[in-house]
Write an enzyme that holds these catalytic residues in place. Structure first.
Site, mmCIF file in Angstrom:
data_model
loop_
_atom_site.group_PDB
_atom_site.id
_atom_site.type_symbol
_atom_site.label_atom_id
_atom_site.label_comp_id
_atom_site.label_asym_id
_atom_site.label_seq_id
_atom_site.Cartn_x
_atom_site.Cartn_y
_atom_site.Cartn_z
ATOM 1 N N THR A 87 -44.796 9.747 29.349
ATOM 2 C CA THR A 87 -44.505 10.539 28.147
ATOM 3 C C THR A 87 -44.560 9.587 26.967
ATOM 4 O O THR A 87 -43.753 8.642 26.902
ATOM 5 C CB THR A 87 -43.098 11.165 28.221
ATOM 6 O OG1 THR A 87 -43.006 11.937 29.414
ATOM 7 C CG2 THR A 87 -42.830 12.051 27.020
ATOM 8 N N LYS A 162 -45.594 18.797 26.530
ATOM 9 C CA LYS A 162 -44.382 18.151 27.062
ATOM 10 C C LYS A 162 -43.275 18.106 25.994
ATOM 11 O O LYS A 162 -42.100 18.396 26.244
ATOM 12 C CB LYS A 162 -44.750 16.737 27.531
ATOM 13 C CG LYS A 162 -43.592 15.818 27.830
ATOM 14 C CD LYS A 162 -43.026 16.024 29.209
ATOM 15 C CE LYS A 162 -41.775 15.186 29.417
ATOM 16 N NZ LYS A 162 -41.152 15.412 30.680
ATOM 17 N N LYS A 237 -35.227 10.193 23.984
ATOM 18 C CA LYS A 237 -36.597 9.717 23.729
ATOM 19 C C LYS A 237 -37.525 10.896 23.426
ATOM 20 O O LYS A 237 -38.278 10.874 22.443
ATOM 21 C CB LYS A 237 -37.106 8.955 24.964
ATOM 22 C CG LYS A 237 -38.581 8.629 24.927
ATOM 23 C CD LYS A 237 -39.125 8.162 26.264
ATOM 24 C CE LYS A 237 -40.643 8.188 26.248
ATOM 25 N NZ LYS A 237 -41.251 7.804 27.520
HETATM 26 P P1 NAD Z 1 -39.209 3.317 34.523
HETATM 27 O O1 NAD Z 1 -38.691 2.524 33.394
HETATM 28 O O2 NAD Z 1 -38.409 3.460 35.766
HETATM 29 O O3 NAD Z 1 -40.659 2.794 34.958
HETATM 30 C C1 NAD Z 1 -41.621 2.271 34.076
HETATM 31 C C2 NAD Z 1 -42.171 0.998 34.700
HETATM 32 O O4 NAD Z 1 -43.219 0.489 33.893
HETATM 33 C C3 NAD Z 1 -41.121 -0.113 34.825
HETATM 34 O O5 NAD Z 1 -40.989 -0.461 36.198
HETATM 35 C C4 NAD Z 1 -41.706 -1.260 33.977
HETATM 36 O O6 NAD Z 1 -41.454 -2.537 34.538
HETATM 37 C C5 NAD Z 1 -43.183 -0.925 33.981
HETATM 38 N N1 NAD Z 1 -43.950 -1.484 32.857
HETATM 39 C C6 NAD Z 1 -43.628 -1.496 31.531
HETATM 40 N N2 NAD Z 1 -44.628 -2.036 30.804
HETATM 41 C C7 NAD Z 1 -45.610 -2.380 31.695
HETATM 42 C C8 NAD Z 1 -46.890 -2.964 31.564
HETATM 43 N N3 NAD Z 1 -47.396 -3.318 30.358
HETATM 44 N N4 NAD Z 1 -47.619 -3.177 32.691
HETATM 45 C C9 NAD Z 1 -47.134 -2.820 33.910
HETATM 46 N N5 NAD Z 1 -45.925 -2.254 34.104
HETATM 47 C C10 NAD Z 1 -45.171 -2.026 33.004
HETATM 48 O O7 NAD Z 1 -39.518 4.777 33.904
HETATM 49 P P2 NAD Z 1 -39.761 6.134 34.721
HETATM 50 O O8 NAD Z 1 -38.463 6.869 34.856
HETATM 51 O O9 NAD Z 1 -40.604 5.841 35.922
HETATM 52 O O10 NAD Z 1 -40.590 6.962 33.645
HETATM 53 C C11 NAD Z 1 -41.973 6.690 33.427
HETATM 54 C C12 NAD Z 1 -42.492 7.695 32.407
HETATM 55 O O11 NAD Z 1 -42.300 9.022 32.896
HETATM 56 C C13 NAD Z 1 -41.753 7.631 31.048
HETATM 57 O O12 NAD Z 1 -42.708 7.775 30.037
HETATM 58 C C14 NAD Z 1 -40.776 8.789 31.104
HETATM 59 O O13 NAD Z 1 -40.466 9.294 29.823
HETATM 60 C C15 NAD Z 1 -41.559 9.784 31.940
HETATM 61 N N6 NAD Z 1 -40.730 10.745 32.680
HETATM 62 C C16 NAD Z 1 -39.651 10.309 33.398
HETATM 63 C C17 NAD Z 1 -38.878 11.231 34.094
HETATM 64 C C18 NAD Z 1 -37.670 10.774 34.893
HETATM 65 O O14 NAD Z 1 -36.875 11.647 35.321
HETATM 66 N N7 NAD Z 1 -37.485 9.500 35.157
HETATM 67 C C19 NAD Z 1 -39.198 12.593 34.048
HETATM 68 C C20 NAD Z 1 -40.323 13.008 33.326
HETATM 69 C C21 NAD Z 1 -41.084 12.069 32.639
#
Ligand code: NAD
Length: 287
Positions: A87, A162, A237
């Protein structure tokens, strides 16, 4: 199919695993050096990109997407696809689409709804933006990771869908919590309020499926000390993204703006960080 997967956090980890279970060869990378079972650790975003005909990104925000894309794109071949499921702000999605287009790489933005449990179960909803050709290329993978896939229009329109959905969700959750607070003060039992409203015109997903009051309605994070679920921080966010988008196109969203401010206070000043977003009910409960 060979797939590169960048960002193996809470969501990316189970999504990558589901692709492996379906028989795809996944090479992944995360700056936190995590790698789920079945996924080959590529060691860098560039190496993950070299491995995959399709490269999937699942990153925290627009800046991390822009950083990752600058490493990924030089390694991708014409005709390959970059599928971003994060997102992010619409401007970052469109910038990634432009970079991809200049390299003759297809781009699809496909943010998700459904949270970690949906990612684990492979039942996420994907809202996709991109050309029909690009969408058709990623559809089989989206169907593995999700239950429902909607092609919303050109690049960036997945993010637009979204943002609109979560602006409604955030505001609806707040007013549902307000109503429980009001019912408490009026001496109306929470069970009776649920019984009436869940089958009347005030029903909503927030009340019927994700009731913020503990021990009322179906099982939800409120029954588990508000462990997320969908964290308040992520709701903040998304509400911020909605207001950024509203400003960019001069849309009037007073309730969305107020919802953002209520979640900002909750997260930054009232210990709401780390709790499920339905914990916003704590603001309205009688002490
Ligand atoms: P998270 O923080 O658990 O995972 C993101 C990962 O990306 C981390 O492990 C981080 O180390 C890695 N990362 C950051 N920059 C990087 C780079 N340049 N190269 C490689 N890896 C990198 O977040 P999440 O909960 O998995 O969410 C991911 C996305 O999904 C977000 O945009 C969030 O808004 C969206 N989302 C999350 C949920 C939820 O319930 N967690 C639900 C819907 C949407």
């Amino acid at each position: 199919m060979k797939i590169g997967f960048v960002g193996l956090g809470n969501m990316g980890n189970p999504m990558a695993q589901n692709l492996c279970r379906a028989g795809h060869e996944v090479a992944g990378f995360d700056i936190a050096a995590v790698c789920p079972d079945g996924v080959t650790d590529a060691g860098s975003s560039a190496a993950a990109a070299r491995h995959g005909q399709i490269v999937i990104t699942m990153l925290p925000d627009g800046n991390s997407l822009r950083n990752a894309v600058s490493e990924i794109m030089p390694e991708m071949s014409a005709g390959n696809v970059l599928l971003d499921c994060s997102t992010v702000d619409i401007a970052s999605a469109k910038a990634a689409a432009d970079e991809a287009s200049a390299a003759f790489v297809h781009f699809v933005d496909a943010p998700v709804s459904g949270g970690v449990s949906g990612a684990e179960a492979g039942t996420l909803t994907f809202m996709a933006g991109g050309t029909q050709e690009a969408f058709d290329l990623v559809l089989p993978l989206l169907k593995i990771m999700g239950g429902r896939v909607v092609h919303c229009g050109s690049a960036g329109s997945g993010q637009a869908a979204k943002i609109c959905n979560n602006m409604i969700l955030g505001a609806t959750m707040i007013v549902t919590c307000e109503a429980f607070g009001l019912a408490d003060r009026l001496g109306l039992s929470r069970d009776k309020m649920f019984e009436v409203v869940s089958t009347s015109s005030g029903f909503s997903w927030s009340l019927n499926k994700y009731c913020p009051a503990p021990n009322v309605g179906p099982n939800s994070p409120s029954d588990n000390d508000y462990m997320p679920g969908f964290a308040s921080d992520l709701m903040l966010k998304d509400l911020r993204l909605s207001q950024e988008a509203a400003t960019s196109c001069d849309a009037d969203t007073p309730i969305g703006r107020h919802a953002m401010e209520i979640f900002r206070t909750f997260v930054e000043e009232e210990n709401g960080s780390g709790l499920d977003f339905s914990a916003i009910i704590k603001k309205f409960e009688t002490p």
